[in-house]
Design a protein around this motif. Structure first.
Motif, mmCIF file in Angstrom:
data_model
loop_
_atom_site.group_PDB
_atom_site.id
_atom_site.type_symbol
_atom_site.label_atom_id
_atom_site.label_comp_id
_atom_site.label_asym_id
_atom_site.label_seq_id
_atom_site.Cartn_x
_atom_site.Cartn_y
_atom_site.Cartn_z
ATOM 1 N N MET A 113 -14.117 1.846 -7.502
ATOM 2 C CA MET A 113 -14.535 0.724 -7.019
ATOM 3 C C MET A 113 -14.531 0.758 -5.583
ATOM 4 S SD MET A 113 -15.805 -1.299 -9.122
ATOM 5 C CE MET A 113 -16.327 -2.541 -7.971
ATOM 6 N N LEU A 114 -13.164 1.186 -4.935
ATOM 7 C CA LEU A 114 -12.788 1.449 -3.518
ATOM 8 C C LEU A 114 -14.040 2.251 -2.865
ATOM 9 C CD1 LEU A 114 -10.390 0.692 -1.900
ATOM 10 C CD2 LEU A 114 -9.390 2.865 -2.337
ATOM 11 N N LEU A 115 -14.384 3.353 -3.781
ATOM 12 C CA LEU A 115 -15.204 4.317 -3.077
ATOM 13 C C LEU A 115 -16.539 3.518 -2.853
ATOM 14 C CD1 LEU A 115 -14.964 7.833 -4.379
ATOM 15 C CD2 LEU A 115 -14.909 6.971 -2.295
ATOM 16 N N LEU A 116 -17.012 2.718 -4.104
ATOM 17 C CA LEU A 116 -18.273 2.006 -3.996
ATOM 18 C C LEU A 116 -18.302 1.132 -2.840
ATOM 19 C CD1 LEU A 116 -20.187 2.161 -6.425
ATOM 20 C CD2 LEU A 116 -19.376 0.154 -7.288
ATOM 21 N N GLY A 117 -17.259 0.447 -2.525
ATOM 22 C CA GLY A 117 -17.182 -0.104 -1.445
ATOM 23 C C GLY A 117 -17.355 0.658 0.074
ATOM 24 N N TYR A 134 -21.425 2.075 3.828
ATOM 25 C CA TYR A 134 -22.197 3.394 4.378
ATOM 26 C C TYR A 134 -23.702 2.980 4.415
ATOM 27 C CZ TYR A 134 -25.006 7.541 4.774
ATOM 28 O OH TYR A 134 -25.753 8.544 4.610
ATOM 29 N N LEU A 135 -24.190 2.197 3.359
ATOM 30 C CA LEU A 135 -25.689 2.068 3.178
ATOM 31 C C LEU A 135 -25.995 0.965 4.195
ATOM 32 C CD1 LEU A 135 -26.957 1.823 -0.397
ATOM 33 C CD2 LEU A 135 -27.626 3.324 1.302
ATOM 34 N N LEU A 136 -25.396 -0.109 4.322
ATOM 35 C CA LEU A 136 -25.388 -1.190 5.374
ATOM 36 C C LEU A 136 -25.277 -0.647 6.564
ATOM 37 C CD1 LEU A 136 -23.631 -4.035 3.559
ATOM 38 C CD2 LEU A 136 -26.032 -3.545 3.438
ATOM 39 N N GLY A 137 -24.243 0.183 6.835
ATOM 40 C CA GLY A 137 -24.242 0.840 8.173
ATOM 41 C C GLY A 137 -25.774 1.473 8.891
ATOM 42 N N ARG A 138 -26.178 1.976 7.917
ATOM 43 C CA ARG A 138 -27.611 2.474 8.262
ATOM 44 C C ARG A 138 -28.545 1.665 8.940
ATOM 45 N NH1 ARG A 138 -29.279 7.452 4.207
ATOM 46 N NH2 ARG A 138 -29.731 5.735 2.829
ATOM 47 N N TRP A 139 -28.462 0.494 8.497
ATOM 48 C CA TRP A 139 -29.091 -0.712 8.974
ATOM 49 C C TRP A 139 -28.582 -1.113 10.282
ATOM 50 C CZ3 TRP A 139 -29.925 -3.607 3.715
ATOM 51 C CH2 TRP A 139 -30.848 -2.921 3.044
ATOM 52 N N GLU A 183 -18.378 7.298 -10.266
ATOM 53 C CA GLU A 183 -18.191 8.464 -9.744
ATOM 54 C C GLU A 183 -19.583 9.380 -9.725
ATOM 55 O OE1 GLU A 183 -15.400 10.941 -11.094
ATOM 56 O OE2 GLU A 183 -15.565 12.673 -9.780
ATOM 57 N N VAL A 184 -19.750 9.410 -10.901
ATOM 58 C CA VAL A 184 -21.257 10.384 -10.955
ATOM 59 C C VAL A 184 -22.254 9.800 -10.505
ATOM 60 C CG1 VAL A 184 -22.865 11.392 -12.871
ATOM 61 C CG2 VAL A 184 -20.344 11.415 -13.273
ATOM 62 N N GLY A 185 -22.486 8.344 -10.540
ATOM 63 C CA GLY A 185 -23.400 7.678 -9.927
ATOM 64 C C GLY A 185 -23.549 7.886 -8.633
ATOM 65 N N LEU A 186 -22.292 7.792 -7.704
ATOM 66 C CA LEU A 186 -22.422 8.233 -6.215
ATOM 67 C C LEU A 186 -22.748 9.428 -6.110
ATOM 68 C CD1 LEU A 186 -19.120 6.371 -5.189
ATOM 69 C CD2 LEU A 186 -21.231 5.732 -4.873
ATOM 70 N N ILE A 187 -22.541 10.421 -6.977
ATOM 71 C CA ILE A 187 -22.642 11.879 -6.642
ATOM 72 C C ILE A 187 -24.482 11.809 -6.627
ATOM 73 C CG2 ILE A 187 -22.597 14.185 -7.695
ATOM 74 C CD1 ILE A 187 -19.675 13.630 -8.400
ATOM 75 N N MET A 188 -24.776 11.397 -7.789
ATOM 76 C CA MET A 188 -26.384 11.521 -7.905
ATOM 77 C C MET A 188 -27.196 11.244 -7.015
ATOM 78 S SD MET A 188 -26.548 11.024 -12.105
ATOM 79 C CE MET A 188 -27.931 11.988 -12.674
ATOM 80 N N VAL A 189 -26.514 9.880 -6.233
ATOM 81 C CA VAL A 189 -27.396 9.174 -5.302
ATOM 82 C C VAL A 189 -27.263 9.710 -3.870
ATOM 83 C CG1 VAL A 189 -27.880 6.881 -4.026
ATOM 84 C CG2 VAL A 189 -27.578 6.926 -6.516
ATOM 85 N N PHE A 190 -25.983 10.074 -3.548
ATOM 86 C CA PHE A 190 -25.586 10.328 -2.326
ATOM 87 C C PHE A 190 -25.270 11.747 -2.195
ATOM 88 C CE2 PHE A 190 -24.499 5.859 -2.629
ATOM 89 C CZ PHE A 190 -25.172 5.487 -1.266
ATOM 90 N N GLY A 191 -24.959 12.662 -3.349
ATOM 91 C CA GLY A 191 -24.973 14.033 -3.172
ATOM 92 C C GLY A 191 -23.183 14.345 -2.905
ATOM 93 N N VAL A 192 -22.737 15.359 -3.012
ATOM 94 C CA VAL A 192 -21.315 15.519 -2.750
ATOM 95 C C VAL A 192 -20.944 15.827 -1.341
ATOM 96 C CG1 VAL A 192 -20.950 16.613 -5.113
ATOM 97 C CG2 VAL A 192 -21.701 18.008 -3.164
ATOM 98 N N GLU A 242 -23.898 16.938 -13.454
ATOM 99 C CA GLU A 242 -23.662 15.393 -13.054
ATOM 100 C C GLU A 242 -24.130 14.522 -14.192
ATOM 101 O OE1 GLU A 242 -24.833 17.226 -10.275
ATOM 102 O OE2 GLU A 242 -22.655 17.326 -9.978
ATOM 103 N N LEU A 243 -25.429 14.999 -14.740
ATOM 104 C CA LEU A 243 -25.958 14.212 -15.648
ATOM 105 C C LEU A 243 -24.980 14.130 -16.999
ATOM 106 C CD1 LEU A 243 -28.728 12.460 -16.286
ATOM 107 C CD2 LEU A 243 -29.489 14.389 -17.532
ATOM 108 N N ASN A 244 -24.598 15.328 -17.130
ATOM 109 C CA ASN A 244 -23.812 15.588 -18.343
ATOM 110 C C ASN A 244 -22.613 14.595 -18.313
ATOM 111 O OD1 ASN A 244 -22.884 16.756 -20.531
ATOM 112 N ND2 ASN A 244 -21.609 18.420 -19.100
ATOM 113 N N ARG A 245 -21.822 14.414 -17.105
ATOM 114 C CA ARG A 245 -20.875 13.675 -16.802
ATOM 115 C C ARG A 245 -21.133 12.452 -17.257
ATOM 116 N NH1 ARG A 245 -16.761 15.228 -12.140
ATOM 117 N NH2 ARG A 245 -16.032 17.194 -13.014
ATOM 118 N N LEU A 246 -22.538 11.824 -16.708
ATOM 119 C CA LEU A 246 -22.880 10.473 -16.769
ATOM 120 C C LEU A 246 -23.084 10.145 -18.383
ATOM 121 C CD1 LEU A 246 -23.777 7.821 -15.035
ATOM 122 C CD2 LEU A 246 -26.348 8.931 -15.268
ATOM 123 N N VAL A 247 -23.603 11.093 -19.103
ATOM 124 C CA VAL A 247 -23.650 11.167 -20.497
ATOM 125 C C VAL A 247 -22.319 10.483 -21.203
ATOM 126 C CG1 VAL A 247 -24.307 12.228 -22.671
ATOM 127 C CG2 VAL A 247 -25.769 12.085 -20.458
#
Lengths: 301, 320
Positions: A56-60, A65-70, A123-132, B282-287
């Motif tokens: 959750m902390l990372l989500l924060g 970061y997102l709001l900072g871009r505005w 965690e995975v959501g963040l990786i998929m949206v923002f990359g590593v 990544e998708l794998n972990r999401l699953v």
């Protein structure tokens, strides 16, 4: 001067380094208290195995970061995110209550796996949206530093320190002085008695979990002010947040501040003396030592 | 021996013979390369379930025990030039000891403290390995495979068969524990630890036994990684993937019966091979995360539980 970094002897130079490390450690320590205070409520007071707190902390941080871009200031962004996180926390607790607490499995393997799953998805959501790659924010107080006495202090650390101190102190006061705050602490001690007083313990817990989650919005903003983040940061903060909460003793709010300082200073000293490759083990090592020697923590119930 | 027991051992023998036949027939090395990974997860999920499923203590740090096993094998190779069998035994010993120590430290506390402690052990151990020059530090170490390919034509096939053997051994150990007094005691711990304790169940001793066996099996599964990958670095030896999957597989498969983790591992392990290779890890972990939540919420008894429910319903409908 070049030898200063490698010299670990007892001369004046390394003493100066040690002093620098302690002062920086105190600043970081207050920040550690701020990132852990939410967990101190959810895990310490409410007994919810909230292992998704660091996620959750990372989500924060990423929200900031997102709001900072505005063009929004990171700290302001953190404050704006708090109500959203509050609602999300309330919903999360409601789900947890319906699924596990009603079945009487609040601390079982299922509830741990549930929060583990939530953390994994974040965690995975963040990786998929923002990359590593690492992400950072910009603000006037990031990048420059001031010198107090002989010690150079990055201004971002000072800002984080002040905000963390006010924030943590405010929460401690809220829990100690207000009616709702006292009810939250009461629910941790005796749910049945609270029921008899005409207060619905589930509602109080839901409110408290919302607050615990809302803290991660501002704490996450502080995190990205202090350092650029990447999605894998999550793991490091499992150690730091749980170390602080366990060291303080579950349920001790004031202890969180002191435990944060202890962790911050120890990490900073190890970093100066032995280098970065050892520093990440400090929080986890300290956690193991506390669990082995004094599992109720310094100020535990 | 009971009838169920006889069935189990006949099945185990059949699996081994089938694997042996496969190494003789199949030419493409990839099958054994991928099969090794899937079977490694059979061992890990089964080992995880001995503590997690039977006793209800969740291990978040499977990677600590796998990594300990891999690096024990590396030390055995570098210092003693030991053969694979010795590497595995040493790895099991070290990881078992690690399990015992972790258990001694935290199993008296509530379950979540044990869980957090296992994460801590994984990170602390990885940090030590990163700073240990003898085993290559953070950059890693090259392990040369023996030139002798042995009886099975290729080294990969041999490693595959070793993993088949370990999987069968793990399932046999889990099953033996499950039907013995230890399994009954562990279930009592899971259902109500205080009640079990006051009825005279030696809860701490049982948990320590489970933790040690579980750790040893994970270490044994990690040992062949040294020669399998032939290049080992701490980041991969202590990969978070081990910890995530070893927990997810039994929960999806079902934690009450030894076949649950085996089923979960075969299913997830194969899915993992397909999805990681074709789409993204990544998708794998999401699953995995989504499946984990779906199962703990909707089907806490896992696939085995669903199947049993279905079978019971059918039996109920069939009888007059």
């Amino acid at each position: 001067m070049i030898q200063a970094g490698t010299d670990t002897g007892g001369d004046a130079l390394s003493f100066e380094l040690l002093l620098d490390a302690i002062v920086l450690g105190m600043l970081v320590g207050c920040f550690y208290a701020a990132v852990s205070i939410g967990l101190s409520i959810s895990f310490g007071l409410l007994d919810v195995p909230q292992v998704a707190h660091p996620a959750m902390l990372l989500l924060g941080s990423y929200g900031t970061y997102l709001l900072g871009r505005w063009g929004l200031d990171p700290l302001l962004a953190g404050v704006i995110l708090m109500p959203i996180f509050f609602l999300f926390g309330m919903a999360l607790y409601r789900g947890f209550h319906e699924i596990f607490e009603k079945r009487g499995e609040a601390t079982g393997i299922g509830s741990l796996a549930f929060f583990f799953g939530v953390a994994l998805i974040i965690e995975v959501g963040l990786i998929m949206v923002f990359g590593v790659d690492q992400r950072a924010v910009e603000a006037p107080y990031i990048g420059s530093s001031i010198t107090v006495g002989d010690i150079p202090l990055p201004i971002r650390m000072v800002v984080a320190f002040v905000v963390a101190l006010l924030f943590t102190g405010g929460l401690i006061l809220y829990l100690a002085k207000t009616f709702t705050g006292r009810a939250i602490r009461a629910v941790a001690q005796d749910e049945g008695a609270l029921k008899l007083m005409g207060v619905d313990p589930v509602k109080i817990k839901q409110w408290a979990f919302g607050i615990a989650t809302a803290t991660t919005a501002l704490a996450g903003a502080l995190l990205i002010v202090i350092t650029p983040v990447d999605p894998n940061y999550y793991r490091l903060y499992i150690g730091r947040t749980f170390c602080v909460v366990v060291l303080a003793g579950p349920g001790s709010m004031g202890g969180t501040l002191i435990a944060g300082l202890i962790l911050g200073i120890s990490e900073s000293i190890v970093l100066t003396m032995f280098g970065a490759s050892w520093a990440q083990a400090v929080s986890f090592g300290l956690l193991l030592v506390v669990l082995g020697l004094r599992p109720q923590g310094l100020f535990g119930r | 021996m009971t009838r169920a027991g006889a069935k189990f051992w006949v099945g185990a023998a059949a699996v081994m013979l089938l694997a042996l036949a496969a190494t003789a027939i199949l030419k493409n090395e990839y099958w054994f390369y991928a099969g090794f990974v899937v079977l490694q997860f059979v061992v890990l999920a089964t080992a995880w379930n001995i503590l997690g499923g039977y006793a209800g203590y969740v291990n978040f740090g499977t990677s600590a025990f796998v990594g300990a096993g891999t690096y024990a094998a590396i030390v055995a190779i570098k210092a003693l030039a030991a053969p694979l069998g010795v590497q595995i035994l040493l790895a099991a010993g070290i990881a078992g000891l690690l399990g015992f120590a972790t258990g001694l430290l935290t199993l008296r506390l509530r379950g979540i403290f044990f869980s957090i402690a296992t994460v801590a052990v994984a990170i602390v151990l990885e940090t030590f390995i990163v700073n240990w020059r003898f085993v290559g530090g953070s950059t890693g170490i090259q392990i040369l495979r023996p030139v002798d390919t042995g009886l099975f034509g290729s080294y990969t096939k041999m490693l595959f068969l070793v993993m088949v053997g370990l999987s069968v051994a793990a399932a046999a150990i889990a099953r033996t524990l499950e039907i013995s007094w230890i399994g009954r005691g562990l279930r009592a711990v899971r259902d109500n630890e205080e009640a079990a304790e006051s009825c005279g169940v030696p809860t701490l001793r049982l948990k320590l036994i489970a933790c040690t066996i579980s750790g040893a099996l994970m270490g044994a599964a990690g040992a062949p990684m040294a020669v399998y990958q032939s290049y080992i670095e701490p980041a991969s030896a202590f990969s978070l993937n081990y910890s995530i999957l070893a927990l997810a597989m039994p929960i999806v498969g079902g934690t009450a019966h030894w076949s649950g983790p085996v089923l979960g591992a075969l299913l997830f392990g194969t899915l993992q091979q397909v999805v990681s290779a074709t789409i993204s890890s990544e998708l794998n972990r999401l699953v995995i995360g989504v499946m984990l939540i779906v199962f703990v919420v909707g089907a806490p008894a896992g696939i085995v539980g669903l199947w049993r429910k279905w079978a019971a319903k059918r039996a109920g409908a069939g009888s007059p």
